[in-house]
Design a protein around this motif. Structure first.
Motif, PDB file in Angstrom:
ATOM      1  N   GLN A   1       0.688  -1.483   0.101  1.00  0.00           N
ATOM      2  CA  GLN A   1      -0.204   0.042   0.361  1.00  0.00           C
ATOM      3  C   GLN A   1       0.948   1.235   0.004  1.00  0.00           C
ATOM      4  O   GLN A   1       1.969   1.536   0.406  1.00  0.00           O
ATOM      5  N   VAL A   2       0.536   1.832  -0.619  1.00  0.00           N
ATOM      6  CA  VAL A   2       0.941   3.931  -0.812  1.00  0.00           C
ATOM      7  C   VAL A   2       0.384   4.397  -0.388  1.00  0.00           C
ATOM      8  O   VAL A   2      -0.691   5.010  -0.297  1.00  0.00           O
ATOM      9  N   GLN A   3       1.250   5.562   0.651  1.00  0.00           N
ATOM     10  CA  GLN A   3       0.393   6.844   0.892  1.00  0.00           C
ATOM     11  C   GLN A   3       1.346   7.973  -0.334  1.00  0.00           C
ATOM     12  O   GLN A   3       2.750   8.175   0.277  1.00  0.00           O
ATOM     13  N   LEU A   4       0.159   8.799  -0.492  1.00  0.00           N
ATOM     14  CA  LEU A   4       0.628  10.067  -1.514  1.00  0.00           C
ATOM     15  C   LEU A   4       0.303  11.270  -0.478  1.00  0.00           C
ATOM     16  O   LEU A   4      -1.221  11.948  -0.432  1.00  0.00           O
ATOM     17  N   VAL A   5       1.123  11.994  -0.156  1.00  0.00           N
ATOM     18  CA  VAL A   5       1.086  13.385   0.093  1.00  0.00           C
ATOM     19  C   VAL A   5       1.037  14.737  -0.622  1.00  0.00           C
ATOM     20  O   VAL A   5       3.294  14.774  -0.568  1.00  0.00           O
ATOM     21  N   GLU A   6       0.547  15.415  -1.322  1.00  0.00           N
ATOM     22  CA  GLU A   6       0.706  16.450  -2.009  1.00  0.00           C
ATOM     23  C   GLU A   6       1.378  17.933  -1.360  1.00  0.00           C
ATOM     24  O   GLU A   6       0.804  18.348   0.044  1.00  0.00           O
ATOM     25  N   SER A   7       1.772  18.389  -1.899  1.00  0.00           N
ATOM     26  CA  SER A   7       2.016  19.063  -1.881  1.00  0.00           C
ATOM     27  C   SER A   7       2.314  20.799  -2.433  1.00  0.00           C
ATOM     28  O   SER A   7       3.029  20.446  -3.664  1.00  0.00           O
ATOM     29  N   GLY A   8       2.418  22.361  -2.184  1.00  0.00           N
ATOM     30  CA  GLY A   8       2.428  23.127  -3.206  1.00  0.00           C
ATOM     31  C   GLY A   8       1.491  23.960  -4.202  1.00  0.00           C
ATOM     32  O   GLY A   8       2.213  24.426  -4.706  1.00  0.00           O
ATOM     33  N   GLY A   9       0.817  23.589  -3.683  1.00  0.00           N
ATOM     34  CA  GLY A   9      -0.669  24.255  -4.348  1.00  0.00           C
ATOM     35  C   GLY A   9      -0.873  25.992  -3.255  1.00  0.00           C
ATOM     36  O   GLY A   9       0.149  26.053  -2.935  1.00  0.00           O
ATOM     37  N   GLY A  10      -1.162  26.674  -4.728  1.00  0.00           N
ATOM     38  CA  GLY A  10      -1.660  28.138  -4.523  1.00  0.00           C
ATOM     39  C   GLY A  10      -2.422  28.270  -5.459  1.00  0.00           C
ATOM     40  O   GLY A  10      -2.681  28.677  -5.985  1.00  0.00           O
ATOM     41  N   LEU A  11      -1.732  30.113  -5.239  1.00  0.00           N
ATOM     42  CA  LEU A  11      -3.158  31.084  -5.585  1.00  0.00           C
ATOM     43  C   LEU A  11      -1.430  31.546  -7.136  1.00  0.00           C
ATOM     44  O   LEU A  11      -0.929  32.296  -6.082  1.00  0.00           O
ATOM     45  N   VAL A  12      -1.717  31.780  -7.810  1.00  0.00           N
ATOM     46  CA  VAL A  12      -0.324  32.509  -8.506  1.00  0.00           C
ATOM     47  C   VAL A  12      -1.703  33.718 -10.161  1.00  0.00           C
ATOM     48  O   VAL A  12      -3.044  32.958 -10.466  1.00  0.00           O
ATOM     49  N   GLN A  13      -1.124  34.334 -10.448  1.00  0.00           N
ATOM     50  CA  GLN A  13      -1.638  34.918 -11.524  1.00  0.00           C
ATOM     51  C   GLN A  13      -1.310  34.662 -13.032  1.00  0.00           C
ATOM     52  O   GLN A  13      -0.397  33.031 -13.181  1.00  0.00           O
ATOM     53  N   ALA A  14      -2.449  34.699 -13.648  1.00  0.00           N
ATOM     54  CA  ALA A  14      -2.154  34.014 -15.013  1.00  0.00           C
ATOM     55  C   ALA A  14      -1.136  34.032 -15.847  1.00  0.00           C
ATOM     56  O   ALA A  14      -0.539  35.544 -15.302  1.00  0.00           O
ATOM     57  N   GLY A  15      -0.048  33.470 -16.410  1.00  0.00           N
ATOM     58  CA  GLY A  15       1.097  33.405 -16.604  1.00  0.00           C
ATOM     59  C   GLY A  15       1.869  33.325 -15.806  1.00  0.00           C
ATOM     60  O   GLY A  15       3.728  32.696 -16.533  1.00  0.00           O
ATOM     61  N   GLY A  16       1.993  32.961 -14.991  1.00  0.00           N
ATOM     62  CA  GLY A  16       2.785  32.756 -13.865  1.00  0.00           C
ATOM     63  C   GLY A  16       3.236  30.940 -13.798  1.00  0.00           C
ATOM     64  O   GLY A  16       2.154  30.629 -14.231  1.00  0.00           O
ATOM     65  N   SER A  17       4.070  30.503 -12.934  1.00  0.00           N
ATOM     66  CA  SER A  17       4.339  28.848 -12.395  1.00  0.00           C
ATOM     67  C   SER A  17       4.293  28.811 -11.439  1.00  0.00           C
ATOM     68  O   SER A  17       4.224  29.743 -10.013  1.00  0.00           O
ATOM     69  N   LEU A  18       4.046  27.652 -11.062  1.00  0.00           N
ATOM     70  CA  LEU A  18       4.076  26.830  -9.745  1.00  0.00           C
ATOM     71  C   LEU A  18       4.461  25.679  -9.305  1.00  0.00           C
ATOM     72  O   LEU A  18       4.502  24.342 -10.825  1.00  0.00           O
ATOM     73  N   ARG A  19       5.338  25.107  -8.407  1.00  0.00           N
ATOM     74  CA  ARG A  19       5.391  23.327  -8.513  1.00  0.00           C
ATOM     75  C   ARG A  19       4.530  22.404  -7.987  1.00  0.00           C
ATOM     76  O   ARG A  19       4.588  23.469  -6.405  1.00  0.00           O
ATOM     77  N   VAL A  20       4.124  21.866  -8.039  1.00  0.00           N
ATOM     78  CA  VAL A  20       3.484  20.939  -6.705  1.00  0.00           C
ATOM     79  C   VAL A  20       3.842  20.013  -7.003  1.00  0.00           C
ATOM     80  O   VAL A  20       4.793  19.163  -7.748  1.00  0.00           O
ATOM     81  N   SER A  21       3.952  19.054  -5.757  1.00  0.00           N
ATOM     82  CA  SER A  21       5.170  17.847  -5.882  1.00  0.00           C
ATOM     83  C   SER A  21       4.074  16.695  -4.538  1.00  0.00           C
ATOM     84  O   SER A  21       3.276  17.321  -3.906  1.00  0.00           O
ATOM     85  N   CYS A  22       4.901  15.491  -4.671  1.00  0.00           N
ATOM     86  CA  CYS A  22       4.049  14.514  -4.429  1.00  0.00           C
ATOM     87  C   CYS A  22       5.004  13.528  -3.908  1.00  0.00           C
ATOM     88  O   CYS A  22       6.237  12.763  -4.185  1.00  0.00           O
ATOM     89  N   VAL A  23       4.733  13.307  -2.130  1.00  0.00           N
ATOM     90  CA  VAL A  23       6.189  12.470  -1.296  1.00  0.00           C
ATOM     91  C   VAL A  23       4.809  11.034  -1.028  1.00  0.00           C
ATOM     92  O   VAL A  23       3.981  11.299  -0.773  1.00  0.00           O
ATOM     93  N   ALA A  24       5.793   9.890  -1.680  1.00  0.00           N
ATOM     94  CA  ALA A  24       5.183   8.641  -1.796  1.00  0.00           C
ATOM     95  C   ALA A  24       5.589   7.776  -0.656  1.00  0.00           C
ATOM     96  O   ALA A  24       7.288   8.169  -0.261  1.00  0.00           O
ATOM     97  N   SER A  25       5.051   6.909   0.317  1.00  0.00           N
ATOM     98  CA  SER A  25       5.596   6.477   1.746  1.00  0.00           C
ATOM     99  C   SER A  25       4.678   4.821   1.218  1.00  0.00           C
ATOM    100  O   SER A  25       3.206   5.062   1.252  1.00  0.00           O
TER     101      SER A  25
END
Length: 123
Positions: A1-25
């Motif tokens: 069994q795998v547990q997945l935890v995301e992080s890195g979401g948020g608010l950004v203006q159009a044209g911008g960048s964002l990075r979301v990550s996921c750590v598995a265990s």
């Protein structure tokens, strides 16, 4: 069994960048293909990107090709979605997903899901 935890979401203006990550265990990370899905309000969950266990195969939804990049680090049990040139229509909850075994085509059928992280793109 795998547990997945995301992080890195948020608010950004159009044209911008964002990075979301996921750590598995919980299991051998390199045994799993990994993917990202998203679900906007009132819409069905949709596939965004997938990557094979080795990183040798990567697939993207047409709506994000050329703007999003999926990558993984098996030593850190992490998969990342780098999102550039974001648009308001990219606003959604982004979910990390894991699929045990091989992955060599666009279709991705997850065995496990994370809890999701909100990404909001303002116009």
């Amino acid at each position: 069994q795998v547990q997945l935890v995301e992080s890195g979401g948020g608010l950004v203006q159009a044209g911008g960048s964002l990075r979301v990550s996921c750590v598995a265990s919980g299991d051998t990370f390199s045994s799993y293909a990994m993917g990202w899905f998203r679900q906007a309000p009132g819409k069905e969950r949709e596939f965004v990107a997938g990557i094979s266990w080795s990183g040798g195969h990567r697939y993207y939804a047409d709506s994000v090709k050329g703007r999003f990049t999926i990558s993984r680090d098996n030593a850190k049990n992490t998969v990342v979605l780098q999102m550039n040139s974001l648009k308001p229509e990219d606003t959604a909850v982004y979910y990390c997903a894991a699929r045990r075994g091989s992955y060599s085509s666009g279709s991705f059928y997850p065995d496990y899901w994370g809890q999701g992280t909100q990404v909001t793109v303002s116009s």
